[in-house]
Write a protein that holds these residues in place. Sequence first.
Motif, PDB file in Angstrom:
ATOM      1  N   LEU A 145       6.599   9.121  -4.598  1.00 56.98           N
ATOM      2  CA  LEU A 145       6.119   9.320  -3.234  1.00 56.98           C
ATOM      3  C   LEU A 145       4.697   9.877  -3.205  1.00 56.98           C
ATOM      4  CD1 LEU A 145       9.307  10.747  -1.468  1.00 56.98           C
ATOM      5  CD2 LEU A 145       8.403   8.419  -1.417  1.00 56.98           C
ATOM      6  N   LYS A 160       8.172   2.934  -2.653  1.00 57.97           N
ATOM      7  CA  LYS A 160       7.695   3.853  -1.622  1.00 57.97           C
ATOM      8  C   LYS A 160       7.547   3.149  -0.276  1.00 57.97           C
ATOM      9  CE  LYS A 160       3.792   6.935  -0.578  1.00 57.97           C
ATOM     10  NZ  LYS A 160       2.527   7.501  -1.101  1.00 57.97           N
ATOM     11  N   ASP A 185      11.674   7.293   3.745  1.00 59.59           N
ATOM     12  CA  ASP A 185      10.547   7.412   2.814  1.00 59.59           C
ATOM     13  C   ASP A 185      10.621   6.427   1.652  1.00 59.59           C
ATOM     14  OD1 ASP A 185       9.517   9.454   4.344  1.00 59.59           O
ATOM     15  OD2 ASP A 185      10.505  11.035   3.194  1.00 59.59           O
TER      16      ASP A 185
END
Length: 325
Positions: free
Chosen positions: A81, A258, A115
Amino acid sequence: MHSIPAITRLLGCLLLAAAGTVTAQAAARDTIRVLVGFPAGGAVDIVARAFADQLRQSSGTTVVVENRPGAGGMIAIDSMLAAPASGQIVEVIPSSQITLAPLVTKAIKYDPLTDLVALGSLAEFGFGIATGPATKETTMAGYKDWANAHPDKSNFGFPGVGTPQQFIGVELGKQLHISYTPIAYKGGANSVIDVIGGQIATLVTTEQLLIPYQKQGKLHTLLITSKERNPMLPGVPTAIEVGLPDLDERGWVGLFIKSGTPAKLVTQWRAAVEKVVSNPKYAATMRNLGYGVPAKQPEDFAKKLASERATWQKRVKASGFVATN
């Protein structure tokens, strides 16, 4: 860091190379990094390396598996991330890390449903309940009788607080109406050792971990939670077969990227995953390890993940579990 056009070219090469229309040299201009949040040699790592090997063989692309263990897999996810959404970095993650972990661990600061983006399921697996010399039982009915006769000794080991195995064990105790004390371990291997040694009555772990010990006769697998029997555990019934349909549970290991990665790259990655998983050689490798492979990928991964999280949310609430740090 490679540019997005470079990664687009790379993924295009992956698909074309699988069809034999580009050279290995053309596909190998860039490197794909596959992160794993658990130690080398573990269940998730084995799946990741089988996937990476097949991707590498079919395309000639450089694919590197990087193990970044720690914090229940969170270190690797945090690493992905923190990197740009270039499409170069992907991660192999067990489904429970996406659907269950956020419900039981306060330390998770991200939402896996928003996310991360699922690229595909790489392998499927069930869980098993096994016993050893402490009970000498070979069937679930026999264990229920033993547990009722020895309520102070009826217990189960599981590989860590907040894992699926913990909640499966709690649910089993409720469905059988028996005393079933949970004992947390750090990883599944030590609980296997203690069951074989007679220190604990039973354990709940993945089917794959039980296979070699079942074959050696060192423990008895009482049931598995998959819908169908595992060919690597012949003679072991499913939870449904022994009258415990609510214990039906199957996990999976998926490839994630991601959120924010360009849609074109996500589409190309999903096509690449589909090619690998549908390859007979890859499927045979997974079956020999005791895993199943998905017949087809879910049409809507977001819906699938949300549904699985809702199921785990009910189980966590019913168990009275309080999220930890």
